[in-house]
Scaffold this active site. Sequence first.
Site, PDB file in Angstrom:
ATOM      1  N   GLU A 149      -1.532 -13.716 -11.637  1.00  0.00           N
ATOM      2  CA  GLU A 149      -1.938 -12.459 -11.888  1.00  0.00           C
ATOM      3  C   GLU A 149      -1.172 -11.754 -12.791  1.00  0.00           C
ATOM      4  O   GLU A 149       0.052 -11.618 -12.602  1.00  0.00           O
ATOM      5  CB  GLU A 149      -2.251 -11.363 -10.455  1.00  0.00           C
ATOM      6  CG  GLU A 149      -3.104 -12.204  -9.581  1.00  0.00           C
ATOM      7  CD  GLU A 149      -3.246 -11.381  -8.242  1.00  0.00           C
ATOM      8  OE1 GLU A 149      -2.351 -10.305  -8.192  1.00  0.00           O
ATOM      9  OE2 GLU A 149      -4.088 -11.687  -7.390  1.00  0.00           O
ATOM     10  N   ARG A 169       0.604 -16.698  -7.397  1.00  0.00           N
ATOM     11  CA  ARG A 169      -0.870 -15.953  -7.904  1.00  0.00           C
ATOM     12  C   ARG A 169      -0.479 -15.639  -9.481  1.00  0.00           C
ATOM     13  O   ARG A 169       0.462 -14.970  -9.751  1.00  0.00           O
ATOM     14  CB  ARG A 169      -0.883 -14.369  -6.908  1.00  0.00           C
ATOM     15  CG  ARG A 169      -1.192 -14.657  -5.816  1.00  0.00           C
ATOM     16  CD  ARG A 169      -2.711 -15.065  -5.342  1.00  0.00           C
ATOM     17  NE  ARG A 169      -2.666 -15.473  -3.670  1.00  0.00           N
ATOM     18  CZ  ARG A 169      -2.900 -14.613  -2.905  1.00  0.00           C
ATOM     19  NH1 ARG A 169      -3.362 -13.426  -3.399  1.00  0.00           N
ATOM     20  NH2 ARG A 169      -3.473 -15.100  -1.746  1.00  0.00           N
ATOM     21  N   SER A 180      -4.609  -8.927   4.023  1.00  0.00           N
ATOM     22  CA  SER A 180      -6.171  -9.177   3.891  1.00  0.00           C
ATOM     23  C   SER A 180      -6.467 -10.453   4.723  1.00  0.00           C
ATOM     24  O   SER A 180      -5.707 -11.360   4.869  1.00  0.00           O
ATOM     25  CB  SER A 180      -6.309  -9.447   2.497  1.00  0.00           C
ATOM     26  OG  SER A 180      -7.728  -9.506   2.428  1.00  0.00           O
ATOM     27  N   GLU A 195      -2.149  -1.458   0.913  1.00  0.00           N
ATOM     28  CA  GLU A 195      -2.319  -2.714   1.560  1.00  0.00           C
ATOM     29  C   GLU A 195      -1.493  -3.745   1.781  1.00  0.00           C
ATOM     30  O   GLU A 195      -0.678  -4.039   0.799  1.00  0.00           O
ATOM     31  CB  GLU A 195      -3.689  -3.328   1.054  1.00  0.00           C
ATOM     32  CG  GLU A 195      -4.314  -4.390   1.327  1.00  0.00           C
ATOM     33  CD  GLU A 195      -3.801  -5.681   0.745  1.00  0.00           C
ATOM     34  OE1 GLU A 195      -3.437  -6.663   1.427  1.00  0.00           O
ATOM     35  OE2 GLU A 195      -4.039  -5.731  -0.534  1.00  0.00           O
ATOM     36  N   ARG A 201       4.225  -3.568  -6.829  1.00  0.00           N
ATOM     37  CA  ARG A 201       4.247  -4.460  -5.711  1.00  0.00           C
ATOM     38  C   ARG A 201       3.459  -5.762  -5.966  1.00  0.00           C
ATOM     39  O   ARG A 201       3.198  -6.383  -5.002  1.00  0.00           O
ATOM     40  CB  ARG A 201       3.118  -3.408  -4.868  1.00  0.00           C
ATOM     41  CG  ARG A 201       1.543  -3.492  -5.467  1.00  0.00           C
ATOM     42  CD  ARG A 201       0.952  -2.709  -4.437  1.00  0.00           C
ATOM     43  NE  ARG A 201      -0.477  -2.749  -4.541  1.00  0.00           N
ATOM     44  CZ  ARG A 201      -1.719  -2.308  -3.805  1.00  0.00           C
ATOM     45  NH1 ARG A 201      -1.353  -2.053  -2.485  1.00  0.00           N
ATOM     46  NH2 ARG A 201      -2.799  -2.264  -4.306  1.00  0.00           N
ATOM     47  N   HIS A 202       3.482  -6.272  -7.126  1.00  0.00           N
ATOM     48  CA  HIS A 202       2.862  -7.664  -7.349  1.00  0.00           C
ATOM     49  C   HIS A 202       4.039  -8.467  -7.743  1.00  0.00           C
ATOM     50  O   HIS A 202       4.729  -8.348  -8.474  1.00  0.00           O
ATOM     51  CB  HIS A 202       1.591  -7.475  -8.447  1.00  0.00           C
ATOM     52  CG  HIS A 202       0.504  -7.043  -7.781  1.00  0.00           C
ATOM     53  ND1 HIS A 202       0.124  -5.638  -8.069  1.00  0.00           N
ATOM     54  CD2 HIS A 202      -0.769  -7.444  -7.131  1.00  0.00           C
ATOM     55  CE1 HIS A 202      -1.101  -5.331  -7.690  1.00  0.00           C
ATOM     56  NE2 HIS A 202      -1.506  -6.556  -7.089  1.00  0.00           N
ATOM     57  N   ARG A 259       6.389  -7.499   0.831  1.00  0.00           N
ATOM     58  CA  ARG A 259       5.773  -6.413   1.071  1.00  0.00           C
ATOM     59  C   ARG A 259       6.262  -5.525   2.282  1.00  0.00           C
ATOM     60  O   ARG A 259       6.165  -4.360   2.340  1.00  0.00           O
ATOM     61  CB  ARG A 259       4.320  -6.438   0.691  1.00  0.00           C
ATOM     62  CG  ARG A 259       3.569  -5.192   0.412  1.00  0.00           C
ATOM     63  CD  ARG A 259       2.076  -5.474  -0.440  1.00  0.00           C
ATOM     64  NE  ARG A 259       1.976  -6.138  -1.530  1.00  0.00           N
ATOM     65  CZ  ARG A 259       0.855  -6.148  -2.435  1.00  0.00           C
ATOM     66  NH1 ARG A 259      -0.320  -5.659  -1.552  1.00  0.00           N
ATOM     67  NH2 ARG A 259       0.778  -6.818  -3.176  1.00  0.00           N
TER      68      ARG A 259
END
Length: 360
Positions: A135, A133, A286, A283, A141-142, A334
């Site tokens: 991002e 990812r 998903s 979260e 948490r990423h 996670r």
Amino acid sequence: SRAAALPFELVDAARSDAEVAAAAAEKGEVLSTVSQDVRLDNRALDLRTPANQAIFKLQSAVCQLFREALLAQDFQEIHTPKLIAGASEGGAAVFRVDYMGRPGCLAQSPQLYKQMAICADFDRVFEIGPVFRAENSYTHRHLCEFTGLDFEMAIYEHYFEVMDVIEHLFMHMFSGLASRHAAELGAVQAQYPFEPITAKPVRLTFAEGIKLLQDDGLTDVDPLGDLNTELERRLGKIVKDKHGTDFYILHRYPMVVRPFYTMPCPDDPAYSNSFDVFIRGEEIISGAQRVHDPELLTARATACGVPVETIQAYIDSFKLGAAPHGGCGVGMERVVMLYCGLNNIRKASMFPRDPKRLEP
């Protein structure tokens, strides 16, 4: 030959915050500690601490328990490409690559290929593999690369069938970690104290979650917007107080916050047959029922800005007939972070990749 001088002492890297605080309060002593960046710059040394040895044994156990639970429910393990032509999740968070003179990218998930496997009559599949990812999110948490635990399955009556599998899967993982790995959990506890997780199956619709937040004083929360980290934590606390669990599923999300391949709710197109799973107010999964009609899939991809030509083979796989199906993906790191109550996902990644770190 002699070893090189150590950049830090292992005893310093293994200290808990409580030990440091007690030494300061009781003796006025300042004990040495090791910062996160120094640890990660010297990860091969840092991984020798008892807590880190335990964390990565627990990580291995999570994968084993994931496999056990799904194999016992007639799932088959598959392996899919990580070099692909187009973004699998949509959006701009994709690593672009030059693939033999053609544009390509690193897979944001095995999503498209899991679904193509269902179209090929595999019925129930799962994969454990790398996810990328792009991002620019430098948070606790990423990660830009992590290990995904994914599954996909045919649906016979309702997308709740997918949530049934998830609940069984996590109850198996939680009980397996607690019963088989007490020594490792104790080693983590010694340096990073945490409350044991409390888990039982609880499901709420997104609208019910919004109502709980509104009743708790957040009257301006967007009923059709996604939940940010603060709202997730607030709702997690409310659910823990009301239902006595750190684990719950929030389903029937607004359509505008879900990927292009998510199936709209048949009774209200503003919502979707989708869900997120939460642990300790964060979260962790998903998932959703997927669109299996090629015309609707093309329309959804176009509406979400995904170039249809880059996923044409994926769309074409549905033209020969596809069963209703759904699934989900979860980051392995996670799971470990939240189960052990760690404050940063880098503690649960052996060699983390984030927007600022590409080595070691």
